[in-house]
Design an enzyme around this catalytic site. Structure first.
Site, PDB file in Angstrom:
ATOM      1  N   SER A   1       0.846  -1.187   0.000  1.00  0.00           N
ATOM      2  CA  SER A   1       0.000   0.000   0.000  1.00  0.00           C
ATOM      3  C   SER A   1       0.881   1.237   0.000  1.00  0.00           C
ATOM      4  O   SER A   1       2.107   1.131   0.025  1.00  0.00           O
ATOM      5  CB  SER A   1      -0.902   0.008   1.230  1.00  0.00           C
ATOM      6  OG  SER A   1      -0.134   0.340   2.363  1.00  0.00           O
ATOM      7  N   LYS A   2       0.243   2.392   0.009  1.00  0.00           N
ATOM      8  CA  LYS A   2       0.972   3.658  -0.032  1.00  0.00           C
ATOM      9  C   LYS A   2       1.969   3.783   1.114  1.00  0.00           C
ATOM     10  O   LYS A   2       2.995   4.415   0.984  1.00  0.00           O
ATOM     11  CB  LYS A   2      -0.013   4.835   0.032  1.00  0.00           C
ATOM     12  CG  LYS A   2      -0.906   4.898  -1.181  1.00  0.00           C
ATOM     13  CD  LYS A   2      -1.037   6.310  -1.719  1.00  0.00           C
ATOM     14  CE  LYS A   2      -1.628   6.305  -3.107  1.00  0.00           C
ATOM     15  NZ  LYS A   2      -2.925   5.577  -3.183  1.00  0.00           N
ATOM     16  N   ARG A   3       1.623   3.166   2.225  1.00  0.00           N
ATOM     17  CA  ARG A   3       2.526   3.152   3.369  1.00  0.00           C
ATOM     18  C   ARG A   3       3.942   2.726   3.002  1.00  0.00           C
ATOM     19  O   ARG A   3       4.908   3.091   3.644  1.00  0.00           O
ATOM     20  CB  ARG A   3       2.013   2.134   4.397  1.00  0.00           C
ATOM     21  CG  ARG A   3       1.295   2.709   5.556  1.00  0.00           C
ATOM     22  CD  ARG A   3       0.901   1.613   6.553  1.00  0.00           C
ATOM     23  NE  ARG A   3       0.390   0.390   5.954  1.00  0.00           N
ATOM     24  CZ  ARG A   3       1.035  -0.763   5.959  1.00  0.00           C
ATOM     25  NH1 ARG A   3       2.226  -0.876   6.505  1.00  0.00           N
ATOM     26  NH2 ARG A   3       0.495  -1.837   5.406  1.00  0.00           N
ATOM     27  N   HIS A   4       4.036   1.867   1.961  1.00  0.00           N
ATOM     28  CA  HIS A   4       5.349   1.320   1.613  1.00  0.00           C
ATOM     29  C   HIS A   4       6.171   2.265   0.745  1.00  0.00           C
ATOM     30  O   HIS A   4       7.174   1.848   0.182  1.00  0.00           O
ATOM     31  CB  HIS A   4       5.174  -0.022   0.907  1.00  0.00           C
ATOM     32  CG  HIS A   4       4.618  -1.069   1.802  1.00  0.00           C
ATOM     33  ND1 HIS A   4       3.265  -1.312   1.898  1.00  0.00           N
ATOM     34  CD2 HIS A   4       5.222  -1.924   2.655  1.00  0.00           C
ATOM     35  CE1 HIS A   4       3.072  -2.283   2.779  1.00  0.00           C
ATOM     36  NE2 HIS A   4       4.230  -2.663   3.249  1.00  0.00           N
ATOM     37  N   GLY A   5       5.732   3.498   0.641  1.00  0.00           N
ATOM     38  CA  GLY A   5       6.532   4.442  -0.139  1.00  0.00           C
ATOM     39  C   GLY A   5       6.246   4.308  -1.615  1.00  0.00           C
ATOM     40  O   GLY A   5       5.098   4.389  -2.027  1.00  0.00           O
TER      41      GLY A   5
END
Ligand code: GLU
Length: 465
Positions: free
Chosen positions: A243-247
């Site tokens: 997800s976006k959390r992973h950069g």
């Protein structure tokens, strides 16, 4: 059979890494079999589709070099065709009008939930031999429902997952056209896959539940059923859903971060597919090897370290001209012009095996294009009186010598010896004078590439007048 594959993104967000892998596998399968790769834009979700997302998809595909042979086809431009097929299905009796109101649907759902049943359409407007339907209510625009088979199973041999089966009793008569006449998602996909004569559907496994409906629709249309391969999802480095959390999840973000497309492609190719232990290979090689039998059914975990390693590998191999253009562009974005500086192609060669990405490359070559400004601390530490004396002597000798790395190296060595300095005692201050920092690639190469004029000017700037 001529292979025809498609990549069918919805332009509701960027081309993310999972989508890029789907595109890569579809592309490679078509290339492998001398087939056709089609780009289809599934833009019927008007509220969520944006021109920016569309552009990001096109840019991402182009950056990766995944060229399509046909398309892009836009579903919004095919509405007349969908309506035509809906008309044909109504005429053939494979679809029917349903006049159930929202209130009736809600009541039905409440009853089913009270009985702990799965909410599903009860077929009340489904025509059957010997069944009398109520007269259509006045002023209610109907939806169109697909007459899904009620018995038996719908099954396919998934190229990735093996045999998948659904009982038809699990699938209700789903809506293929809304009350305003617009066709629904699964219906558009089916008409397109049929019209575009798709032979292999390779897509994410979030679509597995759509496949039985799509197969039933295709069969009702008398169309051939393509082969399906559903790719398992990609997990982040931490084993969680990506997800976006992973950069960096958007493909173009990798471009911004200085990755080379061949590194990203090589990385993606190995994300869920393998050819023995092969890790590093070109796209030509990949296309020769690629098959659907060696795709793993289990989730693939992203490994940034491995991607970084591949990027370093491809940077070393990259053509200097291309690296020069990238470094120039990235410096220009920082407001640094390279005109009047040393030849960029020769500078990047000094650094391409010392950096991890193109941004680091731009940063590394930057000092060649600006007059260095060593900090007071660096000056105090390295530009001592003894060092400046050595640099002064060196300048004299550099005024008229042959400008060639080996010769220049000799001169630095001799000057150090004559000035009573050890090699690093002269070479490090020289680096500080030339590039503003105590480390650099081999000093002979730095001198050669920087050129006599710049070297003399930079020495003059640190030497007492
Ligand atoms: N438009 C769908 C998506 O972006 C893909 C549909 C398909 O491949 O069948 O997820």
């Amino acid at each position: 059979m001529k292979v025809r594959t498609r990549f069918a993104p919805s332009p509701t967000g960027f081309l993310h890494i999972g989508g890029a892998r789907t595109a890569l596998f579809s592309w490679a399968y078509a290339r492998r079999h001398g087939g056709t790769f089609i780009l289809r834009i599934e833009d019927t979700d008007v509220a969520r589709s944006t021109p920016e997302a569309l552009q990001a998809i096109i840019d991402g595909m182009q950056w990766l070099g995944l060229a399509h042979d046909e398309g892009p086809f836009y579903q919004m431009q095919r509405m007349a065709r969908y309506k035509e097929v809906i008309g044909e299905m109504l005429a053939a009796g494979t679809a029917y009008h349903c006049y159930m109101s929202i209130a009736e649907l809600d009541a039905l759902r409440a009853e089913q939930e009270a009985r702990k049943e799965k909410p599903r359409y009860d077929g009340r407007w489904r025509p059957e031999p010997g069944k009398t339907l109520q007269p259509p209510p006045a002023g209610v625009p109907p939806v169109v429902r697909f007459r899904n088979p009620q018995e038996g199973v719908v099954a396919w041999d998934d190229q990735v997952k093996g045999r998948v089966e659904f009982a038809n009793s699990e699938l209700d008569d789903f809506i293929i056209a809304r009350a305003d006449g617009t066709p629904t998602y699964n219906f558009c996909v089916v008409v397109d896959d049929r019209d575009m004569e798709i032979t292999h559907v390779i897509r994410g496994d979030d679509h597995v539940n759509n496949t039985p409906r799509q197969i039933n629709l295709l069969q009702a249309l008398g169309a051939p059923v393509p082969r399906y391969g559903h790719l398992s999802m990609i997990l982040g480095d931490d084993g969680q859903k990506l997800s976006k959390r992973h950069g960096a999840v958007s493909v173009m973000q990798y471009e911004e971060e200085g990755y080379l497309p061949e590194a990203v492609l090589n990385y993606l190719a190995r994300l869920g597919w393998s050819h023995g232990d092969e890790e590093v290979f070109s796209m030509e090689q990949f296309v020769q090897w690629f098959d659907l039998d060696h795709i793993t059914g289990s989730a693939a975990q992203f490994n940034t370290e491995k991607l970084n390693w591949l990027n370093t590998h491809y940077l070393k191999l990259a053509d200097p001209q291309r690296l020069a253009a990238e470094a120039t562009r990235r410096l220009a974005q920082q407001g640094v012009a390279v005109t009047g500086g040393p030849e960029m192609e020769r500078v990047v060669v000094l650094y391409r095996d010392r950096v991890g990405n193109l941004n680091e490359l731009a940063d590394a070559v930057h000092p060649f294009f600006v007059m260095p400004k060593p900090t007071d601390e660096v000056r105090a530490q390295h530009l001592t009186e003894a060092a400046l004396k050595g640099l002064g002597a060196l300048r004299e000798r550099l005024l008229a010598c042959a400008w060639q790395a080996a010769e220049l190296g000799q001169i630095v060595k001799q000057t150090a010896a004559e000035s009573g300095l050890k090699m690093p005692q002269l070479a490090i201050p020289l680096r500080v004078a030339l590039l503003g920092m105590p480390q650099s690639p081999s000093i002979d190469a730095v001198l050669e590439v920087l050129g006599r004029e710049r070297v003399l000017a930079r020495l003059a700037a640190v030497l007492p007048a």
